[in-house]
Design an enzyme around this catalytic site. Structure first.
Site, PDB file in Angstrom:
ATOM      1  N   ASP A 163      -0.137  -2.167   5.459  1.00  0.00           N
ATOM      2  CA  ASP A 163      -0.162  -1.112   5.221  1.00  0.00           C
ATOM      3  C   ASP A 163      -0.505   0.604   5.999  1.00  0.00           C
ATOM      4  O   ASP A 163       0.382   1.272   4.887  1.00  0.00           O
ATOM      5  CB  ASP A 163      -0.801  -1.596   4.333  1.00  0.00           C
ATOM      6  CG  ASP A 163      -0.278  -2.253   2.292  1.00  0.00           C
ATOM      7  OD1 ASP A 163       0.722  -2.071   2.758  1.00  0.00           O
ATOM      8  OD2 ASP A 163      -0.931  -2.222   1.880  1.00  0.00           O
TER       9      ASP A 163
ATOM     10  N   ASP B 207       6.283  -8.842  -1.946  1.00  0.00           N
ATOM     11  CA  ASP B 207       5.100  -9.181  -2.019  1.00  0.00           C
ATOM     12  C   ASP B 207       3.815  -9.931  -1.900  1.00  0.00           C
ATOM     13  O   ASP B 207       4.034 -10.929  -2.803  1.00  0.00           O
ATOM     14  CB  ASP B 207       4.487  -7.466  -1.876  1.00  0.00           C
ATOM     15  CG  ASP B 207       3.503  -6.308  -1.763  1.00  0.00           C
ATOM     16  OD1 ASP B 207       2.923  -7.368  -0.664  1.00  0.00           O
ATOM     17  OD2 ASP B 207       3.571  -5.254  -2.226  1.00  0.00           O
TER      18      ASP B 207
HETATM   19  C1  DGJ Z   1       1.575  -3.604  -0.616  1.00  0.00           C
HETATM   20  C2  DGJ Z   1       2.340  -3.191   0.535  1.00  0.00           C
HETATM   21  O1  DGJ Z   1       2.329  -3.685   1.460  1.00  0.00           O
HETATM   22  C3  DGJ Z   1       3.070  -1.660  -0.006  1.00  0.00           C
HETATM   23  O2  DGJ Z   1       3.643  -1.596   1.318  1.00  0.00           O
HETATM   24  C4  DGJ Z   1       3.229  -2.122  -1.683  1.00  0.00           C
HETATM   25  O3  DGJ Z   1       4.566  -2.929  -1.385  1.00  0.00           O
HETATM   26  C5  DGJ Z   1       2.416  -1.775  -2.229  1.00  0.00           C
HETATM   27  N1  DGJ Z   1       1.545  -3.488  -2.115  1.00  0.00           N
HETATM   28  C6  DGJ Z   1       2.882  -2.025  -3.690  1.00  0.00           C
HETATM   29  O4  DGJ Z   1       2.567  -2.487  -4.632  1.00  0.00           O
END
Ligand code: DGJ
Length: 731
Positions: free
Chosen positions: A532, A466
């Site tokens: 997301d 991430d």
């Molecule tokens: C952002 C990501 O896009 C989510 O899927 C998740 O992993 C969160 N961060 C976790 O902090």
């Protein structure tokens, strides 16, 4: 034979592949110019056929004469446009040596071509050029790939033996598009709404998409497109450009009063970011162009290119359960083993433990950088969970965010100098975090050691990597000099080194969802987290447009909860699962709270995905251009066109009722197909839904590919935010 023109056939190159031609004018000693990029022109005569109609004539046919109040010589647009040639649009290379050498004039020394047996013409070309006065070298690499993509990049080298560095300010590569490309399309967006298309007229001037976020960006366009007015997925010539880089970058579409139209792209460099000492070089990212008759053909060239890579994930894409929206930070062994049990029950094949497992990470305010398992939550380490997951036959994946650091972490307390910053101040926080400066060997080594140790200890199959913030004032200490370029390159090195140590490891590129989607990161990762937002309605759009660049197997697509966490919309399971089906399928939902009926239905979708993934992950992606904006048609047709799956998606209510006739594109025109509803997408809940008569016939309808593409089939009339599946099988 006409006179007055150079007829040296050795000075033109005609590259052809997959229905695309690229004709280069390499006459004289200036940088090559593109005479034509687009539809295949057929055999125009080349080295082996000097008597042919002639590439020189093609160039001569479009050459201009000087006009009033312009330069006395024609001003050609080269691959890297130069001011010295009279080009007054956006320049290719910008830079200087203490203010001098601000304008270059490169002379070509050699052009090398590499031939490959599977293409009729040379398809790789390397141009070596020098500017003796500015003491610079330039290497332009260009390739027409087997799928018809034009890839190019440039390397500039400082040959000055003295002390004065050459500071590169920017390097832009360009490809011309014809005058009949009158409409632009690019994508924008934000967190939770990536890839929103915007169309405009291609007017005179420069339409610039510049990204200074230090990552690709949730608003990144992915492709900057110019095409014939009204171009769609199936019709209209269209050209597009992508910059394969995960840091600051730009693409532009430019139209000049002299009648030149172009697409250009490259890295955006911050002030003083790339000073080249004697002998040093800067290589810009690959800038990749694609041409198509319709967006499907343009996108297909990217898909074929990506699938031809040796490191493309060819193994069946495992059904993935991700824990994030199921438990967020509420991690404990009991909850997570129960979730793993339900995942196994519905047929999942991979279990990914998301954010919240490491030291001090009880919420998003602390802990980034301290990549040690939190003993207070996981007293026995992650071993018991990993063993349980594996005993169920699932792979194990883990979330990390290596480039980030929480000010509230042991790492930040020990090494405040490892935070990217300038001016003696810290950048404004975003999600209560800062960015770790990988330009520091100590920071880089720390991350490599931690990641390597975790992957080794738990034999991790998959990392969700991430990157949850934009880079602001990203200065490298102690000087405070701009550090985004170095950061991007170091992140690539880190990924490359980790993968070299763990060849079986798969990595997902996530960045607040789809904030790091580009072909630079995809050289070292195996899928992207597309967004997301897993609201299926939003995902229909996000996946459609991200799919311009990436094939379905690289798009992470999950079935979320009945009510979407990021929008509050409620959707049927069939709509959620039928949307995720067209990506790398996964689940992000607390299945322990789902009732047995929901779990059984989900298992049906998982089984369908497993059966269909060989088609979905190797076939050609197609879209119907339906006039009703509320009725979408998309699908995947097998490479041999013997089989296809289509989704008919009702995104909103339609004015026409009953629903319209939809065309099913991409099949073999002369082959006959049996077309039937496909379970579990053969019914969509809703009392007012009505099926056309053919929908209920066991044998469906038998029609040719030509009839299906031209005349089509009547769609069922659906409630909004519902979809059905239709399968075509060759007879
Ligand atoms: C952002 C990501 O896009 C989510 O899927 C998740 O992993 C969160 N961060 C976790 O902090």
């Amino acid at each position: 034979m006409p006179t007055g023109h150079s007829r040296d056939y050795r000075d033109y190159r005609h590259l052809r592949a997959a229905g695309t031609s690229l004709v280069l004018d390499c006459t004289g000693d200036r940088l090559p110019r593109v005479v034509h990029w687009g539809d295949d022109l057929g055999d125009l005569g080349d080295l082996r056929d000097p008597g042919g109609a002639g590439l020189a004539d093609l160039a001569a046919a479009s050459a201009t004469a000087p006009m009033s109040n312009t330069l006395d010589l024609p001003v050609p647009l080269s691959l890297m446009p130069e001011h010295s040639a009279g080009w007054l649009g956006t320049p290719g290379l910008t830079g200087h040596r203490d203010g001098a050498d601000f304008s270059t004039s490169f002379t070509v020394r050699s052009i090398r071509t590499v031939r490959t047996p599977d293409l009729p013409e040379a398809h790789q070309l390397t141009v070596d050029a020098v500017d003796e006065h500015a003491r610079l070298g330039l290497v332009l690499e260009m390739e027409l790939t087997a799928s018809g993509l034009v890839r190019q990049r440039a390397t500039v080298t400082n040959h000055d033996p003295g002390e004065r560095p050459y500071v590169v300010d920017g390097l832009l590569l360009a490809l011309p598009v014809p005058a009949h490309a009158t409409e632009l399309l690019d994508l924008t967006g934000r967190h939770l709404r990536e890839r929103s298309p915007q169309r405009h007229e291609f007017t005179l001037g420069t339409h610039l998409r510049e990204n200074r976020r230090g990552r690709t960006g949730t608003d990144a366009t992915l492709l900057h497109l110019a095409g014939e007015g009204g171009f769609g997925f199936r019709t209209g010539e269209v050209w597009g450009l992508h910059v394969a880089w995960s840091g600051n970058h730009r693409t532009l579409a430019e139209r000049t009063p002299a009648g030149v139209s172009l697409l250009g792209g490259g890295e955006t460099l911050l002030a003083g970011e790339v000073p080249l000492a004697a002998g040093q070089s800067y290589t810009g990212p690959w800038v990749i162009g694609s041409y198509g008759r319709g967006l499907d053909e343009l996108a297909g060239r990217f898909h074929q290119y990506l699938r031809a890579r040796t490191r493309h994930p060819h193994r069946p894409r495992p059904v993935t359960l991700n824990t994030w929206e199921a438990v967020y930070f509420q991690q404990d062994i009991g909850t997570l083993t129960a979730l793993a049990d339900t995942a196994a029950e519905v047929g999942a094949e991979r279990f990914v433990l998301d954010d919240g497992w490491f030291k001090g990470r009880r919420d998003d305010r602390a802990g980034l950088g301290d990549w040690y398992v939190d003993e207070s939550v996981w007293p026995g380490g992650l071993g018991p969970l990993v063993d349980h997951v594996r005993s169920l036959g699932l792979e194990f994946g883990l979330w990390v965010e290596p480039e980030m650091v929480s000010p509230d972490s042991d790492l930040a307390r020990a090494h405040p100098e490892w935070i990217l910053a300038t001016g003696g101040r810290l950048p404004p926080e975003s999600r209560q975090q800062q960015v770790l400066d990988l330009g520091h060997a100590g920071a880089y080594d720390h991350l490599l050691e931690r990641l390597d140790a975790l992957v080794t200890e738990y034999a991790i199959d998959y990392l969700k990597w991430d990157h949850n913030r934009d880079l602001v004032e990203a200065g490298h200490s102690p000087t405070g000099a701009a550090g985004v370029h170095a950061q991007t390159a170091a992140a690539y090195r880190l990924l490359d080194e980790l993968r070299a140590r763990h060849p079986g490891l798969e990595i997902e590129s996530c960045s607040s969802g789809g904030g790091r989607v580009d072909l630079g990161i995809l050289e070292r990762t195996d899928r992207v987290w597309t967004s997301d937002c897993i609201d299926a309605l939003e995902r229909q759009r996000i996946q459609r447009w991200t799919g311009l660049l990436l094939p379905p197997e690289l798009l992470g697509a999950h079935v979320g909860s009945p009510v979407a966490h990021t929008t509050g919309r409620a959707h049927t399971l069939d709509f959620r699962a039928g949307t995720a089906l067209f990506g790398h399928f996964g689940i992000e939902w607390d299945l322990t709270a789902a009732d047995p009926g929901e779990r059984a239905r989900l298992a049906e979708w998982v089984a369908a995905y497993k059966e269909l993934r060989p088609l979905l992950h190797t076939g050609t992606v197609v879209h119907g251009d339906h006039p009703d904006p509320a009725l979408r048609v998309h699908g995947v047709v097998a490479a041999d066109r013997s089989h296809a799956l289509y989704a008919l998606v009702q995104t909103a209510t339609s004015v026409p009722s009953p629903a319209g006739v939809v065309r099913l594109p991409g099949l073999d025109a002369d082959a006959r197909y049996q077309v039937r509803p496909r379970a579990p997408g053969d019914r969509a809940e809703g009392p007012h839904r009505s099926d056309p008569p053919w929908w209920g016939r066991a044998e469906g309808v038998e029609l040719t590919g030509r009839a299906l593409a031209a005349a089509g089939v009547r769609a069922p009339t659906l409630f909004p935010e519902r979809l059905v599946l239709v399968e075509a099988r060759g007879l």
